[in-house]
Each structure stands twice: as structure tokens, then as C-alpha cells.
Design a protein around this motif. Sequence first.
Motif, PDB file in Angstrom:
ATOM      1  N   SER A 192       0.810  -1.219   0.000  1.00 43.55           N
ATOM      2  CA  SER A 192       0.000   0.000   0.000  1.00 43.55           C
ATOM      3  C   SER A 192       0.848   1.276   0.000  1.00 43.55           C
ATOM      4  O   SER A 192       0.294   2.371   0.022  1.00 43.55           O
ATOM      5  N   CYS A 193       2.158   1.130  -0.043  1.00 42.28           N
ATOM      6  CA  CYS A 193       3.023   2.310  -0.090  1.00 42.28           C
ATOM      7  C   CYS A 193       2.688   3.149  -1.314  1.00 42.28           C
ATOM      8  O   CYS A 193       2.595   2.632  -2.420  1.00 42.28           O
ATOM      9  N   GLN A 194       2.518   4.437  -1.098  1.00 45.24           N
ATOM     10  CA  GLN A 194       2.220   5.348  -2.200  1.00 45.24           C
ATOM     11  C   GLN A 194       3.488   5.837  -2.884  1.00 45.24           C
ATOM     12  O   GLN A 194       3.452   6.293  -4.006  1.00 45.24           O
ATOM     13  N   ASN A 195       4.590   5.727  -2.197  1.00 46.40           N
ATOM     14  CA  ASN A 195       5.868   6.210  -2.704  1.00 46.40           C
ATOM     15  C   ASN A 195       6.703   5.018  -3.168  1.00 46.40           C
ATOM     16  O   ASN A 195       6.905   4.065  -2.419  1.00 46.40           O
ATOM     17  N   GLU A 196       7.203   5.072  -4.382  1.00 47.24           N
ATOM     18  CA  GLU A 196       7.971   3.973  -4.959  1.00 47.24           C
ATOM     19  C   GLU A 196       9.237   3.667  -4.154  1.00 47.24           C
ATOM     20  O   GLU A 196       9.613   2.512  -3.998  1.00 47.24           O
ATOM     21  N   GLU A 197       9.892   4.700  -3.628  1.00 47.91           N
ATOM     22  CA  GLU A 197      11.094   4.492  -2.803  1.00 47.91           C
ATOM     23  C   GLU A 197      10.778   3.666  -1.572  1.00 47.91           C
ATOM     24  O   GLU A 197      11.535   2.769  -1.200  1.00 47.91           O
ATOM     25  N   ASP A 198       9.668   4.000  -0.909  1.00 48.02           N
ATOM     26  CA  ASP A 198       9.262   3.247   0.283  1.00 48.02           C
ATOM     27  C   ASP A 198       8.998   1.788  -0.082  1.00 48.02           C
ATOM     28  O   ASP A 198       9.438   0.872   0.620  1.00 48.02           O
ATOM     29  N   ALA A 199       8.307   1.569  -1.174  1.00 44.83           N
ATOM     30  CA  ALA A 199       8.004   0.202  -1.609  1.00 44.83           C
ATOM     31  C   ALA A 199       9.297  -0.564  -1.900  1.00 44.83           C
ATOM     32  O   ALA A 199       9.424  -1.737  -1.533  1.00 44.83           O
ATOM     33  N   GLN A 200      10.255   0.099  -2.540  1.00 44.73           N
ATOM     34  CA  GLN A 200      11.535  -0.541  -2.853  1.00 44.73           C
ATOM     35  C   GLN A 200      12.282  -0.950  -1.589  1.00 44.73           C
ATOM     36  O   GLN A 200      12.939  -1.988  -1.569  1.00 44.73           O
ATOM     37  N   GLU A 201      12.167  -0.143  -0.531  1.00 46.57           N
ATOM     38  CA  GLU A 201      12.856  -0.464   0.723  1.00 46.57           C
ATOM     39  C   GLU A 201      12.341  -1.751   1.350  1.00 46.57           C
ATOM     40  O   GLU A 201      13.059  -2.407   2.091  1.00 46.57           O
ATOM     41  N   PHE A 202      11.113  -2.108   1.072  1.00 37.54           N
ATOM     42  CA  PHE A 202      10.527  -3.326   1.630  1.00 37.54           C
ATOM     43  C   PHE A 202      10.952  -4.580   0.874  1.00 37.54           C
ATOM     44  O   PHE A 202      10.935  -5.669   1.435  1.00 37.54           O
ATOM     45  N   GLN A 203      11.302  -4.458  -0.398  1.00 35.37           N
ATOM     46  CA  GLN A 203      11.500  -5.636  -1.237  1.00 35.37           C
ATOM     47  C   GLN A 203      12.500  -6.648  -0.696  1.00 35.37           C
ATOM     48  O   GLN A 203      12.168  -7.815  -0.556  1.00 35.37           O
ATOM     49  N   GLY A 204      13.716  -6.217  -0.442  1.00 35.45           N
ATOM     50  CA  GLY A 204      14.740  -7.143   0.060  1.00 35.45           C
ATOM     51  C   GLY A 204      14.363  -7.760   1.392  1.00 35.45           C
ATOM     52  O   GLY A 204      14.378  -8.997   1.535  1.00 35.45           O
ATOM     53  N   PRO A 205      14.017  -6.952   2.392  1.00 38.05           N
ATOM     54  CA  PRO A 205      13.646  -7.522   3.692  1.00 38.05           C
ATOM     55  C   PRO A 205      12.416  -8.432   3.623  1.00 38.05           C
ATOM     56  O   PRO A 205      12.365  -9.462   4.297  1.00 38.05           O
ATOM     57  N   MET A 206      11.445  -8.080   2.788  1.00 36.99           N
ATOM     58  CA  MET A 206      10.237  -8.901   2.671  1.00 36.99           C
ATOM     59  C   MET A 206      10.577 -10.245   2.035  1.00 36.99           C
ATOM     60  O   MET A 206      10.158 -11.295   2.518  1.00 36.99           O
ATOM     61  N   THR A 207      11.373 -10.229   0.976  1.00 34.77           N
ATOM     62  CA  THR A 207      11.799 -11.464   0.317  1.00 34.77           C
ATOM     63  C   THR A 207      12.561 -12.344   1.296  1.00 34.77           C
ATOM     64  O   THR A 207      12.309 -13.550   1.407  1.00 34.77           O
ATOM     65  N   SER A 208      13.483 -11.743   2.011  1.00 34.09           N
ATOM     66  CA  SER A 208      14.290 -12.471   2.989  1.00 34.09           C
ATOM     67  C   SER A 208      13.432 -13.042   4.120  1.00 34.09           C
ATOM     68  O   SER A 208      13.652 -14.170   4.574  1.00 34.09           O
ATOM     69  N   ALA A 209      12.450 -12.284   4.572  1.00 36.35           N
ATOM     70  CA  ALA A 209      11.578 -12.743   5.659  1.00 36.35           C
ATOM     71  C   ALA A 209      10.753 -13.953   5.226  1.00 36.35           C
ATOM     72  O   ALA A 209      10.592 -14.909   5.997  1.00 36.35           O
ATOM     73  N   TRP A 210      10.224 -13.943   3.996  1.00 38.57           N
ATOM     74  CA  TRP A 210       9.465 -15.101   3.522  1.00 38.57           C
ATOM     75  C   TRP A 210      10.369 -16.310   3.366  1.00 38.57           C
ATOM     76  O   TRP A 210       9.974 -17.434   3.677  1.00 38.57           O
ATOM     77  N   ASP A 211      11.596 -16.087   2.889  1.00 36.82           N
ATOM     78  CA  ASP A 211      12.553 -17.181   2.766  1.00 36.82           C
ATOM     79  C   ASP A 211      12.840 -17.790   4.145  1.00 36.82           C
ATOM     80  O   ASP A 211      12.824 -19.012   4.315  1.00 36.82           O
ATOM     81  N   TYR A 212      13.065 -16.932   5.121  1.00 41.35           N
ATOM     82  CA  TYR A 212      13.342 -17.409   6.476  1.00 41.35           C
ATOM     83  C   TYR A 212      12.131 -18.151   7.049  1.00 41.35           C
ATOM     84  O   TYR A 212      12.278 -19.177   7.716  1.00 41.35           O
ATOM     85  N   TYR A 213      10.942 -17.654   6.782  1.00 42.26           N
ATOM     86  CA  TYR A 213       9.709 -18.295   7.263  1.00 42.26           C
ATOM     87  C   TYR A 213       9.640 -19.744   6.790  1.00 42.26           C
ATOM     88  O   TYR A 213       9.290 -20.646   7.557  1.00 42.26           O
ATOM     89  N   VAL A 214       9.995 -19.979   5.538  1.00 43.88           N
ATOM     90  CA  VAL A 214       9.947 -21.341   4.994  1.00 43.88           C
ATOM     91  C   VAL A 214      11.119 -22.168   5.504  1.00 43.88           C
ATOM     92  O   VAL A 214      10.934 -23.288   5.983  1.00 43.88           O
ATOM     93  N   THR A 215      12.330 -21.638   5.438  1.00 45.83           N
ATOM     94  CA  THR A 215      13.518 -22.428   5.774  1.00 45.83           C
ATOM     95  C   THR A 215      13.726 -22.622   7.272  1.00 45.83           C
ATOM     96  O   THR A 215      14.443 -23.540   7.674  1.00 45.83           O
ATOM     97  N   SER A 216      13.098 -21.807   8.099  1.00 48.46           N
ATOM     98  CA  SER A 216      13.213 -21.990   9.561  1.00 48.46           C
ATOM     99  C   SER A 216      12.193 -22.996  10.079  1.00 48.46           C
ATOM    100  O   SER A 216      12.105 -23.219  11.275  1.00 48.46           O
ATOM    101  N   HIS A 217      11.437 -23.577   9.181  1.00 48.04           N
ATOM    102  CA  HIS A 217      10.420 -24.586   9.490  1.00 48.04           C
ATOM    103  C   HIS A 217       9.168 -24.018  10.155  1.00 48.04           C
ATOM    104  O   HIS A 217       8.302 -24.772  10.573  1.00 48.04           O
ATOM    105  N   GLN A 218       9.051 -22.698  10.236  1.00 47.18           N
ATOM    106  CA  GLN A 218       7.832 -22.095  10.769  1.00 47.18           C
ATOM    107  C   GLN A 218       6.650 -22.379   9.837  1.00 47.18           C
ATOM    108  O   GLN A 218       5.539 -22.598  10.287  1.00 47.18           O
ATOM    109  N   PHE A 219       6.910 -22.396   8.554  1.00 53.46           N
ATOM    110  CA  PHE A 219       5.896 -22.717   7.550  1.00 53.46           C
ATOM    111  C   PHE A 219       5.307 -24.099   7.823  1.00 53.46           C
ATOM    112  O   PHE A 219       4.090 -24.274   7.920  1.00 53.46           O
TER     113      PHE A 219
END
Length: 180
Positions: free
Chosen positions: A49-76
Motif C-alpha cells: 500500500s506504499c504510495q511512494n515507490e522508494e518506500d516500496a523498494q525499501e521493503f522488497q529485500g527484507p520482505m523477500t528475505s523474511a518469507w525465505d526465512y519463514y519457509v527455511t526456519s520450518h515455521q511454515f
Amino acid sequence: MSSSRSGSSQGSKKPRASQKSMRQLIESLRSHRVNTLTELCRIERAAASCQNEEDAQEFQGPMTSAWDYYVTSHQFLTELRGLTRNYPFCGDIVTDAHFRVRSDPESNRSWNLAWLCLIKIQDDNLISSYAAVEASKPEMWGGRYPEPEESEQLAQCFEYEWSQAVAGMLRHWPVPPTWY
């Protein structure tokens, strides 16, 4: 993350979408303080829902990494098993789905590894395959080999409960979390 951003907030005196709260969300992703499906989806919606493209870009790496960790840490897997109390979800399905996603050149269509794994489980019919294998194992039958009818009946129970869990998780995304 969303392709429907409406430009920058130029001319506006308001600060961008609460920089402090945005930074806190990003930090919670980086530190893995947030590692449940519900919370990660909540942050994913905030990022989309970020209205600013810069803000949205700041989320990309951490969000990708968080989903990866969610699966690989067996929380999934832990959350899938929490949804399948009668017939615990088979961990081999998650391992296989994860391997298939990583081997799939189309896997770059989303930052969300959990969603990609759920779709792979569904599209590749992994539940049916693994339910049949699990239901025929002697350890499921006190060390004896089951009759075909017994194995089939147990496989149907596995399939039903595991499919319900996957469908329940997929309901968290009314719109697929994809790049395009």
C-alpha cells in the motif's frame, strides 16, 4: 510490490507514510521478530500500500528475505501442522515444494517463497502423491503392511486435511503476490 502505485507525494506537506513505523516494520523483517504467516501478510499488505515507490523498494529485500526465512526456519511447516492436528502435514511435501520452486525458472515471479511453495503444492498435486506414500508405510499401521483399502482410506483422510490447510493458507492472498 504493488503495480498500482500512484506516484510520489510531491507538493504535500505531510511526511511520507510514517517513516518511523515503516522503518520499524522493515527492522522487524530483518531481525525475524515477525515470523508467522498472519504477521508477514500484514506487513506485506502495508508494503503493497506504499504510495511512494522508494518506500516500496525499501521493503522488497527484507520482505523477500523474511518469507525465505519463514519457509527455511520450518515455521511454515509448523503452521501447516497446526492446521492439521488429526493428520500432521508431511514435511516431505514442503521440502519437495521448496526444491521445485528453487528449480523453477518462473519462481522469480514473486518475492513470497511461502506462497510459491503453496502454489507448487497445489499445482503439482503433491498432496495426493505424498498422501498415498505416507498411508502405505508400515509405521502408520503398527509395523504391518496395510491392505490396499486401508491405505486408500487413510490417504483420503490425509488428502482432505492437508488440502484444507493449504487452501486456508492461500486465503491470506486475495490477489497473488506477484511482480506482474
